[in-house]
Design an enzyme around this catalytic site. Structure first.
Site, PDB file in Angstrom:
ATOM      1  N   TYR A 106       0.836  -1.202   0.000  1.00  0.00           N
ATOM      2  CA  TYR A 106       0.000   0.000   0.000  1.00  0.00           C
ATOM      3  C   TYR A 106       0.870   1.252   0.000  1.00  0.00           C
ATOM      4  O   TYR A 106       1.956   1.271   0.587  1.00  0.00           O
ATOM      5  CB  TYR A 106      -0.874   0.051   1.260  1.00  0.00           C
ATOM      6  CG  TYR A 106      -2.087  -0.848   1.226  1.00  0.00           C
ATOM      7  CD1 TYR A 106      -3.263  -0.428   0.633  1.00  0.00           C
ATOM      8  CD2 TYR A 106      -2.046  -2.108   1.797  1.00  0.00           C
ATOM      9  CE1 TYR A 106      -4.380  -1.237   0.619  1.00  0.00           C
ATOM     10  CE2 TYR A 106      -3.162  -2.929   1.786  1.00  0.00           C
ATOM     11  CZ  TYR A 106      -4.327  -2.483   1.193  1.00  0.00           C
ATOM     12  OH  TYR A 106      -5.438  -3.296   1.175  1.00  0.00           O
ATOM     13  N   TYR A 145      -0.831  -9.967   0.666  1.00  0.00           N
ATOM     14  CA  TYR A 145       0.222  -9.402   1.514  1.00  0.00           C
ATOM     15  C   TYR A 145       0.152  -9.973   2.932  1.00  0.00           C
ATOM     16  O   TYR A 145      -0.910 -10.358   3.407  1.00  0.00           O
ATOM     17  CB  TYR A 145       0.151  -7.871   1.541  1.00  0.00           C
ATOM     18  CG  TYR A 145      -1.131  -7.253   2.047  1.00  0.00           C
ATOM     19  CD1 TYR A 145      -1.355  -7.060   3.407  1.00  0.00           C
ATOM     20  CD2 TYR A 145      -2.115  -6.838   1.154  1.00  0.00           C
ATOM     21  CE1 TYR A 145      -2.524  -6.468   3.861  1.00  0.00           C
ATOM     22  CE2 TYR A 145      -3.296  -6.251   1.606  1.00  0.00           C
ATOM     23  CZ  TYR A 145      -3.486  -6.068   2.961  1.00  0.00           C
ATOM     24  OH  TYR A 145      -4.652  -5.487   3.413  1.00  0.00           O
TER      25      TYR A 145
HETATM   26 FE   LIG Z   1      -6.290  -4.332   2.560  1.00  0.00          FE
END
Ligand SMILES: [Fe+2]
Lengths: 240, 204
Positions: A106, A145
């Site tokens: 992110y 992730y």
């Molecule tokens: Fe997320």
């Protein structure tokens, strides 16, 4: 007044306390919620128009990229139909989305995963449903992730969705998952949803009919917002 | 079981997670240039009717710590008691959005809204509710967004007749819905997710 909203189904929705998702332990209310029939305060909400949107708001491949560049990753189109519980399309629903890049990273200052940032990918987008409640946007498929929860927890690939219907009582944030992801049954966050049918409701199937040849695969993700009760016999005081 | 079939139920909620600000307040989170202004960042302009007020507060977890990754939204009537463009009673103040969204301070978690004091909104039985502001709170660790309300400390008489406050069985919990005055036009509204003073959240 129009009939109020159908009560939230608390057996279908995730409970507040889901200990496998550890952060819920100190952030879940423990007392009974207060129930009351919705009033105008909950039956109204902010109204959004298509005029608020910029031309690239619904194109995450390009909306953060340098001129002539595009985000790295598998190109996908996500589309679907936003309806209420009575099956009616919800027009002018604002949909905001955010996601990790193709490596699962992110763009956020608190993000610590070692996968690299993509200089051409911001990770946010938005769109507004058309007069029938349909929407689409273009992006890259996000990566899975790892996250600090259990000793080795990985999030299945997902896109976060925020939705505004016409009423604040319909406000919803959820996540879309991808058909066939082997991490889906292992995820403590998706596992907060107990009913297997409810888990499946958040898994978008590959849609070859909308896939653009030699360009982008499509995934279909329909969303249901709360609906109003459908009876003419509303509880009211005699004489009114 | 078909994929993506909600069976007529509301789509299941999922936590907003730690990165909600990327999508909902990208400019505040450092993602500039995708769109110019974060939604809900300005509720009033110079021509908005009504008394200007500021609301500050924190969302506090069960350990007593303020959340620094929350997103707080508010929705309220204008000074005349009209709830935006969807209100069937007709147009409200064109200079008031009614909708606010705060990412909170990244270090302290404190949210802040600069708005106006709302007018009273009718109840279902045709009476008037006490002036209030609807709150919606999401964050990492919150599986379904939490609804609650702020009421104003000076409206004691209206509180006694408010149909929502009247439904609260445990009267000692009512103060969790009432903001504290911090001087002229400034209110503090802390939201406690757990504990002795857990805020009353709504199932509406
Ligand atoms: Fe997320």
């Amino acid at each position: 007044m129009k009939p109020g909203f159908i009560a939230r189904n608390r057996d279908w929705q995730p409970p507040a306390l889901t200990p496998r998702y550890k952060t819920s332990i100190t952030r879940s209310p423990q007392r009974a919620l207060l129930s009351f029939p919705t009033t105008l305060s909950e039956e109204t909400g902010p109204v959004f128009g298509h005029d608020m949107l910029g031309p690239l708001d619904n194109d995450l491949i390009h909306n953060f990229a340098a001129d002539g560049a595009s985000a790295i990753g598998p190109r996908i189109i996500v589309h679907g139909h936003v309806r209420d519980q009575n099956g009616r399309g919800v027009p002018n629903a604002l949909i905001e989305v955010w996601q990790a890049n193709a490596g699962g990273r992110y763009r956020h200052r608190k993000e610590g995963y070692i996968a690299p940032l993509d200089p051409n990918f911001g990770g946010c987008g938005r769109t507004v449903t058309d007069e029938n409640g349909r929407y689409e946007f273009r992006t890259i498929q996000p990566g899975a992730y790892p996250w600090p929860n259990g000793p080795n927890d990985w999030r299945p690939a997902h896109i976060h969705f925020s939705l505004f219907g016409g009423a604040f009582a319909q406000r919803l944030i959820t996540q879309m998952y991808f058909q066939g992801d082997p991490l889906i049954p292992l995820c403590p966050i998706l596992g907060s949803v107990g009913d297997p049918a409810a888990v499946n409701a958040l898994v978008a199937p590959l849609d070859m009919a909308m896939t653009v040849p030699m360009d982008a695969r499509a995934y279909r993700f329909d969303i249901t917002l709360r609906g109003r009760r459908q009876t003419a016999f509303e509880n009211r005081q005699e004489g009114l | 079981m078909d994929l993506n079939d909600t069976n007529g139920q509301e789509s299941p909620s999922q936590t907003a997670g730690p990165y909600v600000h990327i999508g909902c307040t990208p400019n505040a989170s450092g993602i500039k240039g995708v769109w110019a202004q974060d939604l809900g960042s300005a509720m009033v302009d110079k021509d908005t009717s009504g008394d200007r007020i500021t609301i500050r507060g924190s969302v506090i977890d069960g350990t007593g710590a303020a959340l620094t990754d929350t997103l707080v939204e508010i929705w309220q009537a204008d000074a005349g008691g009209i709830c935006g463009a969807n209100d069937p009673r007709g147009p409200g103040d064109p200079h008031f959005s009614g909708f606010g969204r705060s990412a909170g301070d990244m270090e302290t978690g404190e949210f802040r809204f600069d708005t106006i004091r709302p007018g009273p909104v009718p109840s279902r039985d045709g009476g008037l509710q006490a002036p209030h502001i609807t709150f919606w709170i999401v964050a990492r660790g919150i599986n379904t967004g939490l609804h609650t309300r702020l009421y104003f400390p000076e409206d004691t008489a209206a509180h006694a007749n408010d149909p929502i406050l009247s439904r609260i069985e445990h009267r000692s919990r009512i103060p969790t819905l009432i903001a504290k005055s911090e001087g002229a036009g400034v209110y503090r509204f802390d939201i406690r997710l757990q504990g002795e003073d857990e805020t009353i959240f709504f199932d509406i």
